[in-house]
Design an enzyme around this catalytic site. Sequence first.
Site, PDB file in Angstrom:
ATOM      1  N   SER A   1     -45.018 116.565  -2.093  1.00 63.39           N
ATOM      2  CA  SER A   1     -44.878 115.122  -1.906  1.00 63.39           C
ATOM      3  C   SER A   1     -43.465 114.817  -1.463  1.00 63.39           C
ATOM      4  CB  SER A   1     -45.182 114.377  -3.215  1.00 63.39           C
ATOM      5  OG  SER A   1     -46.509 114.620  -3.636  1.00 63.39           O
ATOM      6  N   ALA A   2     -43.345 114.111  -0.352  1.00 58.65           N
ATOM      7  CA  ALA A   2     -42.024 113.807   0.202  1.00 58.65           C
ATOM      8  C   ALA A   2     -41.218 112.936  -0.757  1.00 58.65           C
ATOM      9  CB  ALA A   2     -42.169 113.105   1.541  1.00 58.65           C
TER      10      ALA A   2
ATOM     11  N   ASP B   1     -53.388 107.488 -16.598  1.00 59.30           N
ATOM     12  CA  ASP B   1     -52.025 107.775 -17.059  1.00 59.30           C
ATOM     13  C   ASP B   1     -50.974 106.943 -16.336  1.00 59.30           C
ATOM     14  OD1 ASP B   1     -50.233 109.219 -18.698  1.00 59.30           O
ATOM     15  OD2 ASP B   1     -49.776 110.594 -17.067  1.00 59.30           O
TER      16      ASP B   1
END
Length: 408
Positions: A208-209, A277
């Site tokens: 993930s960037a 969550d």
Amino acid sequence: SRRHKLYREELNLTSPAAPLPLRLEASWLQFHLGISRDGLYPRSSPAVTRLLRDMQRFPTISADYSQDEKALLGACDCSQIVKPSGVHLKLVLRFQDFGKAMFKPMRQKREEETPEDFFYFVDFQRHNAEIAAFHLDRILDFRRVPPTVGRLINVTKEILEVTKNEVLQSVFFVSPASNVCFFAKCPYMCKTEYAVCGNPHLLEGSLSAFLPSLNLAPRLSIPNPWIRSYSFDGKEEWEVNPLYCNTVREIYPYSTSNRLLNIVDMAIFDFLTGNMDRHHYEIFTKFGDDGFLLHLDNARGFGRHSHDEISILAPLSQCCVIKRTTFLRLQLLAEPEYRLSDVMRESLLQDPLAPVLTEPHLLALDRRLQLVLEAVGKCIDTFGEATVVANDGARPQSPAPDRAKLGT
């Protein structure tokens, strides 16, 4: 460690590195420059397409623990952390052009469901859930999940041999099956039983960037008003009070901005993925109270395709408001020619680790989408479309006090 030292000496990695030039055309920089008050990237962004490709193919030049793990190890002063454990493992990988991505390794096979007896706060973090969440977020036109792509990582060459962190080096070992493994290093519950292993070196994971640094683009982390209890027997007020939204509407900024509408967007997104969550959300301070909410940390989604956790929709069913653009997009994705499962299936085929989701998870999206539309329909039947469906950017009207007629 001996092999790691020899490797670094061969490449002369112990000498001071020369300053690297900043290339304006770098995909990471172009992604950061494209962030606006409308989302993390424009629709059909060529910069995001290049960024996904670069994360998938660029060699790693360093690997390290995230700030979360470092905070608990006393290696940094971090005010906001997520406590790591043996089943919560993530690393920061760096690439050329100052690129940086969060790596989450495969912990659960795609066909495995989260056991029914697992609480949401001890569930596995799934790399394929991070990938699927990015695609779903883009299909919904939210554009609030950082670009994420799957990749096969050589844990020896792309993590062990490029990291300078001696603690990270120390948790690597070779299993009895001759696979290279490593595990999280943290104050509790960190054992070799919780290790992730290559086959023998290759390991699936999501990348993930990273967003711009907090110095350049400050963000706030804010508790979710519909936060769940993180104990085995406790309950939050929203779980027992059907009029809870009345209280939220009186609290700034939910009382004066479209923040509540953005919370409802987030709840719909989490319901579709099955993620329970969502204890906090983040916003860019530059865009003010009406700025979009970042949908970060989605690895606990897509755990159980056979169960729909209706309580995730509490913000929608208790407040009975939704953005008009969100409602129209959901209606479109319920049409046979644009069915959500079909659009997701086609989108996920672009990822190098395809198939990312099993067929039951894809079909669950259609079922859950119908449940969302049914919840909106109940609200409209009770309060009228003019009250429930709000124009984007407008402060939603407050339905009459008989909102309690609608269950959560």
